[in-house]
Structure formats: structure tokens, C-alpha cells
Design a protein around this motif. Structure first.
Motif, PDB file in Angstrom:
ATOM      1  N   ARG B 450      30.705  74.985  36.111  1.00 16.13           N
ATOM      2  CA  ARG B 450      31.654  74.778  37.212  1.00 16.13           C
ATOM      3  C   ARG B 450      32.349  73.436  37.030  1.00 16.13           C
ATOM      4  O   ARG B 450      31.715  72.420  36.765  1.00 16.13           O
ATOM      5  N   ILE B 451      33.681  73.489  37.171  1.00 19.66           N
ATOM      6  CA  ILE B 451      34.496  72.281  37.130  1.00 19.66           C
ATOM      7  C   ILE B 451      34.892  71.987  38.573  1.00 19.66           C
ATOM      8  O   ILE B 451      35.429  72.858  39.271  1.00 19.66           O
ATOM      9  N   GLY B 452      34.625  70.764  39.016  1.00 16.04           N
ATOM     10  CA  GLY B 452      34.872  70.400  40.413  1.00 16.04           C
ATOM     11  C   GLY B 452      36.287  70.679  40.868  1.00 16.04           C
ATOM     12  O   GLY B 452      36.510  71.154  41.982  1.00 16.04           O
ATOM     13  N   GLY B 453      37.259  70.399  40.007  1.00 13.26           N
ATOM     14  CA  GLY B 453      38.638  70.658  40.400  1.00 13.26           C
ATOM     15  C   GLY B 453      39.544  70.710  39.197  1.00 13.26           C
ATOM     16  O   GLY B 453      39.484  69.860  38.311  1.00 13.26           O
ATOM     17  N   VAL B 454      40.370  71.768  39.115  1.00 15.28           N
ATOM     18  CA  VAL B 454      41.352  71.875  38.044  1.00 15.28           C
ATOM     19  C   VAL B 454      42.568  72.597  38.630  1.00 15.28           C
ATOM     20  O   VAL B 454      42.435  73.374  39.576  1.00 15.28           O
ATOM     21  N   THR B 455      43.749  72.305  38.100  1.00 20.25           N
ATOM     22  CA  THR B 455      44.965  72.885  38.669  1.00 20.25           C
ATOM     23  C   THR B 455      45.179  74.304  38.166  1.00 20.25           C
ATOM     24  O   THR B 455      45.247  74.535  36.950  1.00 20.25           O
ATOM     25  N   VAL B 456      45.281  75.251  39.079  1.00 16.91           N
ATOM     26  CA  VAL B 456      45.564  76.642  38.751  1.00 16.91           C
ATOM     27  C   VAL B 456      47.056  76.863  38.956  1.00 16.91           C
ATOM     28  O   VAL B 456      47.600  76.552  40.029  1.00 16.91           O
ATOM     29  N   GLY B 457      47.712  77.377  37.919  1.00 13.79           N
ATOM     30  CA  GLY B 457      49.172  77.470  37.948  1.00 13.79           C
ATOM     31  C   GLY B 457      49.686  78.823  38.384  1.00 13.79           C
ATOM     32  O   GLY B 457      50.473  79.457  37.690  1.00 13.79           O
ATOM     33  N   GLY B 458      49.272  79.286  39.541  1.00 15.12           N
ATOM     34  CA  GLY B 458      49.745  80.568  40.059  1.00 15.12           C
ATOM     35  C   GLY B 458      50.963  80.404  40.940  1.00 15.12           C
ATOM     36  O   GLY B 458      51.612  79.355  40.949  1.00 15.12           O
ATOM     37  N   THR B 459      51.277  81.461  41.689  1.00 14.46           N
ATOM     38  CA  THR B 459      52.476  81.435  42.521  1.00 14.46           C
ATOM     39  C   THR B 459      52.167  81.638  44.001  1.00 14.46           C
ATOM     40  O   THR B 459      53.068  81.655  44.826  1.00 14.46           O
TER      41      THR B 459
END
Lengths: 447, 462
Positions: B450-459
Motif C-alpha cells: 500500500r502506498i499512502g498517497g499517489v495521484t490517480v489520473g482519471g476523469t
């Protein structure tokens, strides 16, 4: 040195009575220079050649290649292709190209001087480029690499169905990759120039581009997630066009792998969009007289005023679709059989400059580079999500730099939401020309 | 492949203008592929590439030339061309190579060239049937089989003479599913450094059904979120993250040019203490394994990050020589037509102690990635992207709705620091790594993390 057309004809002459044979022979001579820290890091020079053979036996096709032009290998490769054909599923549409009467354009894509240029001159250009990038701005911390490369490519294709074509072209490039630093911040930028011979290369343009692209991103931060209008730099537009091109392949359409299937004659984009593949334009990087099956390349209007007008075909896809080849066969050298593809895709330019488009957009993001295209863009579903870096646009002017964000939409929506087509058309390496393009309603994911 | 007395003379020729080091790399590669698409076996292809590359190092400069002519005259001509960079140097010296003791090559059960073509084709028709049997919404299937046998010989002016025989076999299946919301795609690959016995380890039907299931699942997918969220990566499907997020930045060529965020960081805590990262070319039949690298160095296991602390970089011959150390067995090249450089082999994160199900249960909201696609990194800034090919929302500690494809974007050092759970379900997968225009086979692996926070590039509007 062997004449390639003779080699191709020689392979074809060994065809049996009941089979069609095509031989594609190519030879490449190239030089690659890389400099670093004022020294030559590496200097490579080489010549390679090979032949790819297609055999059509009844309704089946087989392929084999060899990276050699030796007599014994030429015999083996034909036998191997013939053997491979026996295992394909019969398909009535399989077959080699036949001459279709279309005359090849007369293009001068070969510069004999390239081969004679001494290695010292090539090295000197790369060193000069590195020096100019380093001196271009005090914030340039490192020039990771400065490169000169050139290639002379000759090819010939011949077949038992009457094809006999030969092509040759030269190309060279200068490129540099700069790393800029300020405090603990690091940013990178690349610049390049391409031409058919060294005299056509613009050293200053390549250097300036690398310096500007790296330094203007210094201080970049992750922007807040929002929806906005993006302005694509010409380089980014070529990336978008290359993705769109795969959905314009008639083969992809036939096999249910194109988002444009069943849309011929329908509106697929803004009315300002006219998209043409024209390899006969001598300015195009991918200009060519003949396609990979030896038919003349020709101008194909794919989208006219936003309406889908035509798909591209090679011989096989054309037969299967009940039409003819559009002269659009391509291949990745002698190691692969031909498939359908674009060579010189371009939007018909508008009149506005990038600055005028930025001013007209008001608020948005100027995207100077995108990453993750191979992982985040799907030309079948149309889903589009890429990493982006560039400059925010505020009140019609460029504002602060942005990094580590994505922009996302679908290809279908993006084509429909084109709000401006720039007049700054330029031919870039690859299969498409770039120009500034503004697209509305795009999702930006960031902080 | 080449008589050792010929090798001696070619290397002598390469050093004639005063180079410090010369190397001869000879390769004979045979491959065969078969492809099925649209219900038809479209094409069988086979090919052979044979040739040699000669490298001459003089000071900081490397000269390189390659030839498809393996006669002594052809090899000496290439040696002469490569030696041109050392022009002006003095002397030259005689070279005498001697064969090293036999290396343990990858174990091959059944050499693919001994298998009838019909048998290879049959794999494809089985894959097609299995994928289509998953449901009528599967509208298109393509399947590709490929094998290669690469025999190499490496000799250099230090007297080295070694060889390897590398056999690889793969099968990939890609499906299109059609639903109310348009088309979706799914693919799955099986690939190992083994012969045709790959298909004793791997069921063709399972590979095909997995590809079909992935496409079908996404027919009901909703747009991915847009913004920073916790992300859980399923074990064995997301090793590419570590390959991109830090592997490339630990390659000594980037370090030497100060174009990596990890330059000068050995001994520093660069990741969560849960992270131990290894690159291991000896890892049995995995896709990135070999007996010797393309500079003749035996493959080895290298610990790169130990409990969060950066322990070492990966090295090839040139970078190691400059630092007065030995290569770590990471000098690789695509073919005899290419110069070697620092490359990964099989790169993986080792097991932690968390239960994979517990990791999800303790994630209130986020994204669960069941399959990552390709990725890309800028080593100088550490920024990377990679694509999600199968992903779901996590809501209230449960995996819920499927998501459409999107890229994730992040910064390598930030992401490594924000890993807060590591599972105990380690698994590997195959990939192709591209660097500087050269492609080589690699393996990637990890347990559920698990990564605490990462940017997901959805819409998805949020």
C-alpha cells in the motif's frame, strides 16, 4: 556492393509455379556520436542489411527474415517462409500487391554528401551543441548527453506479382538533453533538430529548445485537480495524432479494434479538423515514394472538416474491405511483414500563433511534454490519461510551471472539443506534423 | 562460435591504435513467432540474426562497430573501425584469451526449435477458444507465441572468453470486449527463460481467460478518480512500479552523470523501512535471468535498498572500472548491433509480514490495482507514470467497482517513503524494459503493497 534490387529479384526468381513470393531487402549505414563533458563518450558506425520474404501459397501466407545477404541465407530464408505458410489458416484475401497504375511522386530524399562527411565533423557538431547548451543559461547544471546521428537507408521490394520498386533516403539529427537546477529543484528538457543532411540541421534551435524547456520548469509544482482547457505544444500534438492514426487503420477497423469503426461519413471531431496523410510532401519527415509493398505512396484525406472520410489500407486489408490499397503499407525494417500505417499525418493548419491561442484560451495549461502514452492511452476504448508538464495559463498569459500532474479525457471527446488549431505547422521526427492545438474540457489530476 | 586464435587476433587488431580495452561480442539469435488474430492463424515468422560488435575503449571514449560478417576478415574490419577512436595512441599489445570454466546455462527442457510448428500453432487456437468461451461480449482475440534462442560469446583484452545460450519462450493474449459503453481491452502474458516446457508450467487457457476477464470486467467500469488517493497494488502485478520508481535511478550510468535523484545517497534512508529492493539475474527461469551478462560477467544477486537504506547501485563494466570496482553483472545490450549499458535483470521488493486481505480491509478509501501496465520515469527528477490495466475502487475497506484505464503519476522517492504496508504474497511477472532505444527482457516482482498517497489520473469529478 550488392545492388538491392538485384538481390530482391534474385530471391523472387526462385519462386515455385504455385506460389507468390515477395522479397524486401534493405541496407542501413549509420553513425552515432555521443559526447559528454567535452569528450566523445561513444562513436559507433555500422552497416547492416537483410531480407524479409513473404510467400503466399494458396490462401496462406508465411514470412521469414535473415540479417544477411549471403547466398546461402537467401536460399534458406525463402524455404523457411514457404514452410511457415503451410501453418497459416487459409484466408481468401491474402495476397501480394499488384501494380495499380498510380505513379510514384518524384521526391529527392537522398543526400549523397552524408556518407562522405568525415566523423570528425559529426563529433565537432555534437561537441558544439553540448557547449551551447551548457552556456545557454547559468542554471544548466548538466548536459546528460549531446548526440549526432545519421542514417542512409536503401530498400528494394520485388514480387512475382510484378512489383519492382526501390527507395532510398538519408536522415540526420542533433539532440541534447539538459538538466537544470536551482537550489534543490531539478528539471529536464530535450531539444533536437532533424534534416536530410547536416547543412539542414539547426544547432542553435536544438540548444535553445533544450535550455528553455528545462529552465522554464524550474520551480514547478503540482497544480490542483480541476477541469480546464489544455494547449498542446506542437510536439505534444504529434503524440496525439500518432495515437489517432492507429484507429484510422482499415485493418483495425475490420478487426473491431478501432474507435472509428462504423463512423465513416459521420462527424468525429470539431469542424476545424481536417486530417491528411500525405507521404508525397517532401517536407514530411516520413516522406516516401513507395510504400512497404512497393505501391506508390499517395495523399489520403482521412478527416474532412470534422467528418470521417477514409481509412487506410494495405493490399490485404483493402481486399478484405472490398476496396483497394491506399498505398499505406509500412514495416519496421526487413524483420517484419507489412501492416497498415501512416507516414506523414498532418492537420490542416489554422492561422493563429501559439501566443494568440494562449491569449484566447484565457485560463488553462500549456502542455510542453507528456509521458506514459504507451501505458495510458488506449486507441481501442479511446481512454486517454497521460503525465503532463508545462505552464499554467492565467489571464491569457503563461504563468507558473506545473509538474507531476496527469491530463485525462477520451480521444473521442478531445477531437470534439478542439477549440483552436494553430498556424504553426512544423514537421517533426516520426509520422506526424505538429502544431499548437487547444482542447477544452480536459481533467487535470494533481494535488 | 569463433576459434580462440581468431579472437586473439581480432582483439589485437582492435588495440593496434593504442586503446586501453577491447571487447568482442558475438551473437547468433534465432527466433520464431506465430500470431493468431480475428480467429485465424495469420502468420508464422522465423528469423536469424548473426553478427559481432567490437568495442574499443580509449580513455573516456568508446569506439564501436558491428558486422554481420563473422569471417576473420569481417571481424578485423569491424575491429579496425572501432579502433579509429583511439587514433594517435601508441603501440598496441597482443591478446591471449582463455576459455573460462563452464558456466551453468539456463536449464532448457525442450528446445523450441525441436517442437513442430503445428504444436505452436495449436497453442494459439486453444487460447482463442478459451478467451471466446468467456462470453459473447468478447468480440476479438489476438494471441501471439514467440521463442528465441540467443547464443553469445564475449571475449576481451583482459583475457576473458565466455559464452551463454539463452532460450526464452512467451505467450501473450489480448482481447477486446464490446458493451453499451464501447470497447474495452485486456491482455495477459506468460514468459520465462525456459524452452517449450513453459507450457507445462503455464496453462494456455488460463492466460487467455485472464485476458478476457480483464476486458469484460472493464465493460462496467466507471471513470477512475482524479487526485491523490491511497493505492494498494496486488502482489505480482505491480513490480513495474519499483522498476520505474527507483530501479532506473539506481543505474550507475545515471549516477555517474548526476542525472539521478539517488546520486550520493548510499547509506541514506531513501524509502520506508518496509522496503528491501533486490535485482537478481540468477533468479531461476524468470524473464530477466541469464548465466552471464552481455559483457561476460556472471549474473548475481544485488541488494539495492535494505530496510529503506540505499546500499548500492547497479554497475556495468565501464562505470565500475571508473570507480575501481567490479561490475555487478548488469551490463546488457539488445543485440550485437548495440553498445552495452547498465540494465536491470529481475527487480523486486521482498515480502513483508502483512496479510494482503488485511491491507485492503484497513484501507477506508482508495484504489486497488490488480494489474499495472507499462511505465516511464525521469531519473533526474524522479517523476514517473504508469498505467492501470485493471483497477477497482476501495470503499470502506472493501474492493468494489471496476475503474477505466488511467495513468498513475508520482515521484519515486516520495512514493517509496509513503509505503506503509507490505504483504507476504510475493510473485514475479515478465516485462520489456526500454532504455536509450534498446529493449531487453526483465522480470519485476512484489508482494501486495500500500502506498499512502499517489495521484490517480482519471476523469471522475470529485
Amino acid at each position: 556492393m550488392a545492388d538491392l534490387a538485384d538481390v530482391a529479384a534474385q530471391v523472387v526468381s526462385r519462386a515455385g509455379d504455385d506460389e507468390e513470393v515477395e522479397a524486401y531487402v534493405s541496407r542501413t549505414r549509420d553513425t552515432a556520436v555521443r559526447v559528454y563533458g567535452g569528450d566523445v563518450e561513444s562513436l559507433s558506425s555500422a552497416e547492416s542489411a537483410g531480407v524479409g520474404v513473404r510467400v503466399v501459397l494458396g490462401d496462406r501466407q508465411g514470412f521469414a527474415y535473415t540479417g544477411s545477404l549471403d547466398e546461402a541465407d537467401l536460399v534458406d530464408v525463402l524455404a523457411e517462409a514457404r514452410d511457415n505458410a503451410a501453418f497459416a489458416t487459409p484466408d481468401e484475401h491474402v495476397g501480394l500487391a499488384t501494380p495499380d497504375g498510380v505513379e510514384a511522386a518524384s521526391l529527392d530524399l537522398w543526400r549523397p554528401g552524408l556518407a562522405d562527411l568525415p566523423a570528425e565533423r559529426k563529433v565537432a557538431m555534437a561537441l558544439e551543441l553540448e557547449q551551447r547548451v551548457r552556456a545557454g543559461d547559468p542554471r544548466i547544471r548538466q548536459v546528460e548527453s549531446a548526440n549526432y546521428g545519421d542514417a542512409s537507408v536503401e530498400a528494394a521490394v520485388a514480387s512475382t506479382t510484378g512489383i519492382a520498386a526501390a527507395t532510398r533516403r538519408t536522415a540526420c539529427h542533433l539532440s541534447a538533453y539538459a538538466i537544470a537546477g536551482e537550489g534543490s529543484d531539478t528539471q529536464t528538457g530535450g531539444g533536437y533538430s532533424v534534416g536530410r543532411e547536416p547543412d539542414e540541421l539547426d544547432l542553435e534551435e536544438a540548444a535553445t529548445d533544450a535550455v528553455d524547456r528545462a529552465t522554464r520548469l524550474l520551480g514547478a509544482t503540482k497544480a490542483r485537480s480541476t477541469h480546464l482547457t489544455v494547449v498542446f505544444d506542437p510536439r505534444v500534438t504529434t503524440v496525439l495524432l500518432a495515437v489517432v492514426s492507429s484507429a484510422l487503420s482499415g485493418e483495425a477497423v475490420l478487426k473491431g479494434r478501432s474507435l472509428f469503426a462504423d463512423r465513416l461519413g459521420e462527424e468525429v471531431g470539431a469542424s476545424t479538423l481536417t486530417l491528411i496523410d500525405d507521404p508525397t510532401d517532401p517536407l514530411a519527415y516520413g516522406a516516401a515514394t513507395h510504400d512497404a509493398e512497393g505501391l506508390a505512396c499517395r495523399r489520403n484525406v482521412l478527416v474532412q472538416d470534422g467528418v470521417l472520410n477514409r481509412f487506410l489500407y494495405d493490399t490485404y486489408a483493402g481486399r478484405r474491405a472490398g476496396t483497394a490499397s491506399t498505398g499505406s503499407a509500412v514495416r519496421g525494417g526487413f524483420k517484419t511483414a507489412p501492416g497498415v500505417g501512416c507516414r506523414a499525418l498532418s492537420l490542416v493548419p489554422g492561422t493563429a500563433s501559439q501566443e494568440e491561442i494562449v491569449a484566447s484560451v484565457g485560463h488553462g495549461l500549456l502542455v510542453q511534454w507528456v509521458t506514459g502514452v504507451h501505458s495510458g492511452v488506449n486507441p481501442i476504448s479511446g481512454d486517454f490519461s497521460v503525465g503532463a508538464e508545462g505552464m499554467l495559463i492565467r489571464d491569457g498569459a503563461l504563468a507558473e510551471p506545473v509538474r507531476e500532474v496527469t491530463i485525462a479525457s477520451t480521444i473521442q471527446r478531445m477531437l470534439g472539443h478542439v477549440v483552436a488549431v494553430g498556424g504553426d505547422l512544423e514537421w517533426l521526427p516520426g509520422i506526424a506534423a505538429g502544431l499548437t492545438l487547444a482542447i477544452g474540457e480536459v481533467s487535470l489530476s494533481g494535488a | 562460435m569463433i576459434d580462440s586464435s581468431v579472437v586473439d587476433r581480432v582483439l589485437g587488431e582492435a588495440l593496434r591504435t593504442g586503446g586501453d580495452f577491447a571487447e568482442l561480442f558475438v551473437e547468433d539469435r534465432r527466433m520464431s513467432t506465430a500470431s493468431l488474430d480475428d480467429g485465424r492463424v495469420e502468420e508464422l515468422s522465423s528469423g536469424r540474426d548473426r553478427g559481432a560488435g567490437v568495442r574499443v575503449v580509449a580513455g573516456e571514449t568508446t569506439g564501436f562497430a558491428h558486422t554481420a560478417d563473422l569471417s576473420e576478415a569481417g571481424l578485423r574490419a569491424a575491429a579496425g573501425a572501432a579502433a579509429a577512436v583511439a587514433r594517435g595512441g601508441t603501440g598496441g599489445r597482443a591478446v591471449a584469451v582463455s576459455a573460462s570454466s563452464a558456466l551453468r546455462h539456463s536449464e532448457v527442457g525442450t528446445y523450441p526449435e525441436t517442437v513442430a510448428k503445428a504444436e505452436k500453432v495449436e497453442l494459439l487456437t486453444r487460447a482463442d477458444e478459451a478467451a471466446r468461451s468467456e462470453g459473447g461480449a468478447i468480440t476479438q482475440v489476438s494471441a501471439g507465441y514467440g521463442d528465441s534462442r540467443r547464443r553469445i560469446l564475449v571475449a576481451n583484452s583482459d583475457g576473458l572468453l565466455v559464452g551463454d545460450d539463452q532460450v526464452r519462450t512467451r505467450l501473450g493474449v489480448s482481447c477486446v470486449a464490446l458493451g453499451d459503453t464501447g470497447m474495452q481491452t485486456g491482455y495477459e502474458t506468460a514468459a520465462l527463460t525456459v524452452g517449450f516446457e513453459l507450457f507445462e508450467r503455464v496453462q494456455v487457457e488460463e492466460v487467455a481467460r485472464e485476458a478476457a476477464r480483464r476486458a469484460l470486467t472493464k465493460l462496467s467500469a466507471r471513470p477512475a478518480p482524479s487526485g491523490i488517493v491511497p493505492v494498494v497494488l496486488k502482489g505480482g502485478t505491480g513490480g513495474i512500479l519499483f522498476h520505474e520508481a527507483c530501479g532506473h535511478g539506481l543505474e550507475a550510468d545515471h549516477i555517474a552523470k548526476d542525472s539521478s535523484v539517488y546520486t550520493g545517497r548510499v547509506g541514506d534512508l531513501v524509502a520506508s523501512p518496509l522496503v528491501t529492493l533486490v535485482d537478481d539475474g540468477t533468479m531461476g527461469p524468470e524473464w530477466g535471468s541469464f548465466a552471464i551478462d552481455d559483457e561476460g560477467r556472471p549474473a548475481q544477486r544485488n541488494v539495492l535498498i535494505s530496510e529503506g537504506v540505499l546500499t548500492d547501485y547497479m554497475w556495468d563494466f565501464l562505470r565500475a572500472r571508473k570507480e575501481g570496482r567490479v561490475s555487478s553483472g548488469n551490463g546488457r545490450r539488445q543485440s550485437y548491433q548495440h553498445l552495452p549499458m547498465v540494465r536491470m535483470t529481475n527487480t523486486y521488493l521482498i515480502d513483508g509480514s502483512d496479510e494482503p486481505d488485511e491491507i485492503v480491509a484497513q484501507t477506508p478509501n482508495g484504489v486497488y490495482v490488480a494489474k499495472l501496465g507499462g511505465g516511464q520515469v525521469n531519473t533526474a527528477t524522479g517523476d514517473f507514470v504508469f498505467g492501470m490495466n485493471e483497477a477497482y475502487l476501495i470503499e470502506g475497506g472493501r474492493i468494489t467497482e471496476p475503474l477505466r484505464d488511467a495513468n498513475l503519476i508520482g515521484n519515486g522517492p516520495d512514493v517509496l517513503r509513503s509505503i506503509d504496508a507490505v504483504g507476504d504474497d510475493f510473485a514475479m511477472g515478465p516485462g520489456t524494459c526500454g532504455k536509450d532505444g534498446q529493449a531487453v527482457p526483465v522480470g519485476c516482482g512484489q508482494p501486495t503493497v500500500r502506498i499512502g498517497g499517489v495521484t490517480v489520473g482519471g476523469t471522475a469529478r470529485g
